[in-house]
Write a protein that holds these residues in place. Sequence first.
Motif, PDB file in Angstrom:
ATOM      1  N   ILE A  70      47.346  48.236  67.026  1.00  0.00           N
ATOM      2  CA  ILE A  70      46.635  47.786  68.225  1.00  0.00           C
ATOM      3  C   ILE A  70      46.066  49.001  68.946  1.00  0.00           C
ATOM      4  O   ILE A  70      46.762  49.991  69.159  1.00  0.00           O
ATOM      5  CB  ILE A  70      47.563  46.950  69.141  1.00  0.00           C
ATOM      6  CG1 ILE A  70      46.804  46.444  70.380  1.00  0.00           C
ATOM      7  CG2 ILE A  70      48.823  47.709  69.523  1.00  0.00           C
ATOM      8  CD1 ILE A  70      47.609  45.421  71.188  1.00  0.00           C
ATOM      9  N   ALA A  71      44.785  48.935  69.292  1.00  0.00           N
ATOM     10  CA  ALA A  71      44.095  50.049  69.946  1.00  0.00           C
ATOM     11  C   ALA A  71      43.707  49.650  71.369  1.00  0.00           C
ATOM     12  O   ALA A  71      43.262  48.533  71.609  1.00  0.00           O
ATOM     13  CB  ALA A  71      42.844  50.431  69.163  1.00  0.00           C
ATOM     14  N   TRP A  72      43.852  50.592  72.294  1.00  0.00           N
ATOM     15  CA  TRP A  72      43.515  50.383  73.710  1.00  0.00           C
ATOM     16  C   TRP A  72      42.449  51.395  74.088  1.00  0.00           C
ATOM     17  O   TRP A  72      42.709  52.586  74.200  1.00  0.00           O
ATOM     18  CB  TRP A  72      44.771  50.532  74.536  1.00  0.00           C
ATOM     19  CG  TRP A  72      44.722  50.682  76.028  1.00  0.00           C
ATOM     20  CD1 TRP A  72      45.514  51.535  76.759  1.00  0.00           C
ATOM     21  CD2 TRP A  72      43.932  49.978  77.000  1.00  0.00           C
ATOM     22  NE1 TRP A  72      45.265  51.406  78.102  1.00  0.00           N
ATOM     23  CE2 TRP A  72      44.291  50.448  78.279  1.00  0.00           C
ATOM     24  CE3 TRP A  72      42.938  48.992  76.891  1.00  0.00           C
ATOM     25  CZ2 TRP A  72      43.698  49.974  79.451  1.00  0.00           C
ATOM     26  CZ3 TRP A  72      42.341  48.524  78.061  1.00  0.00           C
ATOM     27  CH2 TRP A  72      42.726  49.004  79.312  1.00  0.00           C
ATOM     28  N   ALA A  73      41.218  50.908  74.266  1.00  0.00           N
ATOM     29  CA  ALA A  73      40.089  51.764  74.623  1.00  0.00           C
ATOM     30  C   ALA A  73      40.048  51.931  76.140  1.00  0.00           C
ATOM     31  O   ALA A  73      39.250  51.300  76.834  1.00  0.00           O
ATOM     32  CB  ALA A  73      38.789  51.165  74.104  1.00  0.00           C
ATOM     33  N   ASN A  74      40.914  52.786  76.652  1.00  0.00           N
ATOM     34  CA  ASN A  74      41.031  52.999  78.092  1.00  0.00           C
ATOM     35  C   ASN A  74      39.884  53.878  78.591  1.00  0.00           C
ATOM     36  O   ASN A  74      39.505  54.835  77.925  1.00  0.00           O
ATOM     37  CB  ASN A  74      42.379  53.666  78.389  1.00  0.00           C
ATOM     38  CG  ASN A  74      42.736  53.632  79.861  1.00  0.00           C
ATOM     39  OD1 ASN A  74      41.987  53.116  80.680  1.00  0.00           O
ATOM     40  ND2 ASN A  74      43.890  54.178  80.183  1.00  0.00           N
ATOM     41  N   THR A  75      39.358  53.549  79.755  1.00  0.00           N
ATOM     42  CA  THR A  75      38.210  54.303  80.267  1.00  0.00           C
ATOM     43  C   THR A  75      38.530  55.182  81.460  1.00  0.00           C
ATOM     44  O   THR A  75      37.715  56.019  81.842  1.00  0.00           O
ATOM     45  CB  THR A  75      37.061  53.348  80.670  1.00  0.00           C
ATOM     46  OG1 THR A  75      37.503  52.526  81.743  1.00  0.00           O
ATOM     47  CG2 THR A  75      36.633  52.491  79.500  1.00  0.00           C
ATOM     48  N   SER A  76      39.699  55.024  82.068  1.00  0.00           N
ATOM     49  CA  SER A  76      40.001  55.757  83.292  1.00  0.00           C
ATOM     50  C   SER A  76      41.484  56.057  83.386  1.00  0.00           C
ATOM     51  O   SER A  76      42.314  55.342  82.825  1.00  0.00           O
ATOM     52  CB  SER A  76      39.562  54.934  84.508  1.00  0.00           C
ATOM     53  OG  SER A  76      40.026  55.505  85.716  1.00  0.00           O
ATOM     54  N   ASP A  77      41.818  57.118  84.125  1.00  0.00           N
ATOM     55  CA  ASP A  77      43.221  57.454  84.341  1.00  0.00           C
ATOM     56  C   ASP A  77      43.751  56.856  85.645  1.00  0.00           C
ATOM     57  O   ASP A  77      44.794  57.285  86.157  1.00  0.00           O
ATOM     58  CB  ASP A  77      43.435  58.966  84.323  1.00  0.00           C
ATOM     59  CG  ASP A  77      42.669  59.697  85.420  1.00  0.00           C
ATOM     60  OD1 ASP A  77      42.051  59.032  86.282  1.00  0.00           O
ATOM     61  OD2 ASP A  77      42.662  60.945  85.410  1.00  0.00           O
TER      62      ASP A  77
ATOM     63  N   PRO B  93      35.792  46.860  80.842  1.00  0.00           N
ATOM     64  CA  PRO B  93      34.381  47.210  80.946  1.00  0.00           C
ATOM     65  C   PRO B  93      34.130  48.632  81.411  1.00  0.00           C
ATOM     66  O   PRO B  93      34.806  49.146  82.289  1.00  0.00           O
ATOM     67  CB  PRO B  93      33.841  46.200  81.963  1.00  0.00           C
ATOM     68  CG  PRO B  93      35.017  45.846  82.791  1.00  0.00           C
ATOM     69  CD  PRO B  93      36.180  45.850  81.845  1.00  0.00           C
ATOM     70  N   LEU B  94      33.169  49.258  80.803  1.00  0.00           N
ATOM     71  CA  LEU B  94      32.606  50.522  81.282  1.00  0.00           C
ATOM     72  C   LEU B  94      31.095  50.413  81.165  1.00  0.00           C
ATOM     73  O   LEU B  94      30.376  50.454  82.146  1.00  0.00           O
ATOM     74  CB  LEU B  94      33.144  51.714  80.483  1.00  0.00           C
ATOM     75  CG  LEU B  94      32.624  53.088  80.925  1.00  0.00           C
ATOM     76  CD1 LEU B  94      32.936  53.345  82.397  1.00  0.00           C
ATOM     77  CD2 LEU B  94      33.212  54.192  80.066  1.00  0.00           C
TER      78      LEU B  94
END
Length: 397
Positions: free
Chosen positions: A84-91, A144-145
């Motif tokens: 499973i991959a998590w495409a995180n955009t922010s900290d 979303p980004l």
Amino acid sequence: MRENPFGRARMDRRDLLRLSVFAGAGLALGVPLSACSVDSGSTSDSGASGGTKPVGNGLTTKQTLAPFAFGGAAGTKPGIPKRIAWANTSDAEFFLQITRAIEQAAKERGLEFVTAIANDDSAKNVEQIETFLQRGIGALCIQPLDANAQAPLMKRAIEAGAAVLSLVTPPSTSQAVADQYKVGNAQGMAAAKYITEKLGGKAKVVYFNTDTIEVLKERHRGVLEGLKTAGAGAEIVSDIQPSAITQDGGFKAMNTILQQHPDVNVILGGDTYCLGALSALAAAGKAKPDMYLSGIDGDEQALAEIRKGGAYKASFAFAYPLMGYAWGQFAADWLDGKPIPQVMQFNAIELNSGTAIDKYQADMKAVAETWKNASTYFTMLGSIRYQERDQFINYAA
């Protein structure tokens, strides 16, 4: 590390990288993954062997979805990696909460977990998702980004057989959403009540919007209409989107606003923005207990400020950790051929007291236990399995 005006150190990037890597996953920002395609296997949809399958345009108009029922019959299992991959955009803290919850569920269900943080850089986000797909995944978690840039990759993942678990944006097999107008209106109404009861109906208001995310324009509208109930004395002196969805973005924007409007006393927006704004007020010697700041997201730092009884009065929280845990559970179910909900609908919870915060935090820290009563925080709708992935949601639910 840079210290903010409250003496709290901003998280060092090395710590973020440490949080971003699940033991043994082998993924960090900028580190290439081994070449293994998400659609490895046959080139046609051949049951458990996996393979890319054209899925058309999915469901493009709003549907009336039946309530989701756990325990539905399993169907074909996809022959794709149990990763499973998590495409995180922010900290931002609430995104890190999601990270920890996905990781916990993945570990419990025997899935490998990989993630990366794009730091609000759309090109980097797309590159990281491409890397996930090349390595091979069974599920993609995404928020979303840049929806236009992300959408083709999300559809590619669906065609390859992966579950796409998204926060508010399509295309996805399961979409987590909220009634954004209702959330914003609740925030605006609560601020209007404070203005009327505590500020004599007079206020200089700043609203930090996030209008680059299309679905959050309804939240914006809700806030403004809620504020109107305070009457003409509530003047909106600034309605802008900071340059980045970070505390630093809120800090810089607030510094600029204070130069023209030093008497601001009400600030609304997401917690990340508002915490940055509070830091700017403190640095300028203008943070006062009778001010009203409220955010959205239930950021841990915001909740700590609310407990102090100062300017930060409320946060409208979503059950983000529980959502992350649900994503991990649904990813595992998908890989077992089981149905998952097409929509997870959650409402914001106003946290404006120590008692309310205590209950919420206890539930979010014990997500595995809270999951047994997930209906408290979510309404789950629709049903979809791997073999029915052509019924993916392709509209903002």
